[in-house]
Design a protein around this motif. Structure first.
Motif, PDB file in Angstrom:
ATOM      1  N   PRO A  19       0.804  -1.219   0.000  1.00  0.00           N
ATOM      2  CA  PRO A  19       0.000   0.000   0.000  1.00  0.00           C
ATOM      3  C   PRO A  19       0.844   1.279   0.000  1.00  0.00           C
ATOM      4  N   ILE A  20       1.982   1.247   0.675  1.00  0.00           N
ATOM      5  CA  ILE A  20       2.852   2.425   0.697  1.00  0.00           C
ATOM      6  C   ILE A  20       3.428   2.680  -0.686  1.00  0.00           C
ATOM      7  N   ILE A  21       3.898   1.634  -1.345  1.00  0.00           N
ATOM      8  CA  ILE A  21       4.460   1.780  -2.689  1.00  0.00           C
ATOM      9  C   ILE A  21       3.403   2.296  -3.660  1.00  0.00           C
ATOM     10  N   LYS A  22       2.199   1.754  -3.594  1.00  0.00           N
ATOM     11  CA  LYS A  22       1.124   2.214  -4.478  1.00  0.00           C
ATOM     12  C   LYS A  22       0.788   3.680  -4.223  1.00  0.00           C
ATOM     13  N   PHE A  23       0.765   4.062  -2.946  1.00  0.00           N
ATOM     14  CA  PHE A  23       0.454   5.454  -2.596  1.00  0.00           C
ATOM     15  C   PHE A  23       1.518   6.396  -3.151  1.00  0.00           C
ATOM     16  N   ILE A  24       2.778   6.052  -2.971  1.00  0.00           N
ATOM     17  CA  ILE A  24       3.849   6.912  -3.482  1.00  0.00           C
ATOM     18  C   ILE A  24       3.810   6.982  -5.003  1.00  0.00           C
ATOM     19  N   LYS A  25       3.527   5.871  -5.671  1.00  0.00           N
ATOM     20  CA  LYS A  25       3.411   5.888  -7.132  1.00  0.00           C
ATOM     21  C   LYS A  25       2.271   6.799  -7.564  1.00  0.00           C
ATOM     22  N   LYS A  26       1.161   6.764  -6.829  1.00  0.00           N
ATOM     23  CA  LYS A  26       0.031   7.637  -7.151  1.00  0.00           C
ATOM     24  C   LYS A  26       0.436   9.109  -7.013  1.00  0.00           C
ATOM     25  N   LEU A  27       1.186   9.420  -5.970  1.00  0.00           N
ATOM     26  CA  LEU A  27       1.658  10.795  -5.797  1.00  0.00           C
ATOM     27  C   LEU A  27       2.588  11.203  -6.935  1.00  0.00           C
ATOM     28  N   ARG A  28       3.471  10.302  -7.331  1.00  0.00           N
ATOM     29  CA  ARG A  28       4.415  10.598  -8.429  1.00  0.00           C
ATOM     30  C   ARG A  28       3.693  10.895  -9.736  1.00  0.00           C
ATOM     31  N   GLU A  29       2.534  10.277  -9.947  1.00  0.00           N
ATOM     32  CA  GLU A  29       1.771  10.482 -11.184  1.00  0.00           C
ATOM     33  C   GLU A  29       1.048  11.824 -11.209  1.00  0.00           C
ATOM     34  N   SER A  30       1.000  12.509 -10.080  1.00  0.00           N
ATOM     35  CA  SER A  30       0.308  13.792 -10.016  1.00  0.00           C
ATOM     36  C   SER A  30       1.159  14.891 -10.653  1.00  0.00           C
ATOM     37  N   LYS A  31       0.572  16.062 -10.757  1.00  0.00           N
ATOM     38  CA  LYS A  31       1.306  17.199 -11.326  1.00  0.00           C
ATOM     39  C   LYS A  31       2.134  17.925 -10.278  1.00  0.00           C
ATOM     40  N   PHE A  32       2.112  17.438  -9.033  1.00  0.00           N
ATOM     41  CA  PHE A  32       2.794  18.099  -7.945  1.00  0.00           C
ATOM     42  C   PHE A  32       4.239  17.628  -7.824  1.00  0.00           C
ATOM     43  N   THR A  33       5.052  18.417  -7.151  1.00  0.00           N
ATOM     44  CA  THR A  33       6.436  18.042  -6.889  1.00  0.00           C
ATOM     45  C   THR A  33       6.456  17.099  -5.691  1.00  0.00           C
ATOM     46  N   VAL A  34       7.084  15.935  -5.855  1.00  0.00           N
ATOM     47  CA  VAL A  34       7.125  14.913  -4.802  1.00  0.00           C
ATOM     48  C   VAL A  34       8.582  14.586  -4.500  1.00  0.00           C
ATOM     49  N   LEU A  35       8.940  14.652  -3.226  1.00  0.00           N
ATOM     50  CA  LEU A  35      10.274  14.277  -2.763  1.00  0.00           C
ATOM     51  C   LEU A  35      10.120  13.199  -1.702  1.00  0.00           C
ATOM     52  N   GLU A  36      10.952  12.190  -1.772  1.00  0.00           N
ATOM     53  CA  GLU A  36      10.841  11.056  -0.851  1.00  0.00           C
ATOM     54  C   GLU A  36      12.118  10.907  -0.040  1.00  0.00           C
ATOM     55  N   ASN A  37      11.951  10.428   1.187  1.00  0.00           N
ATOM     56  CA  ASN A  37      13.080  10.009   1.998  1.00  0.00           C
ATOM     57  C   ASN A  37      12.645   8.749   2.738  1.00  0.00           C
TER      58      ASN A  37
END
Length: 66
Positions: A19-37
Motif C-alpha cells: 500500500p505504501i508503494i502504491k500510494f507513493i506511485k500515485k503521488l508521483r503520477e500527479s502534477k505536484f512536486t514529490v520528494l521522498e526520503n
C-alpha cells in the motif's frame, strides 16, 4: 498560495509495503512536486489544488488497504 505537506503512511497491517508503494506511485503520477526520503514523503503545490488531491489519494489508499 503554495504549500508543502509531509506525509508518513503507516498502514496497520502485516503486508504494509504494497500500500505504501502504491500510494507513493500515485503521488508521483500527479502534477505536484514529490520528494521522498526513508521516513516520509513531501509533496509541494498550490494549496487549493493539493489539499483536495491529497484528501482523495489518502481516502482511496485507506479504503483499498482494508
Amino acid at each position: 498560495m503554495k504549500i508543502s505537506v509531509e506525509l508518513t503512511l503507516m498502514p496497520l497491517q502485516d503486508n504494509f509495503e504494497a500500500p505504501i508503494i502504491k500510494f507513493i506511485k500515485k503521488l508521483r503520477e500527479s502534477k505536484f512536486t514529490v520528494l521522498e526520503n526513508p521516513m516520509s514523503t513531501q509533496i509541494y503545490g498550490d494549496y487549493d489544488e493539493l489539499m483536495p488531491y491529497l484528501t482523495k489519494a489518502v481516502s482511496y489508499t485507506h479504503l483499498r488497504a482494508h
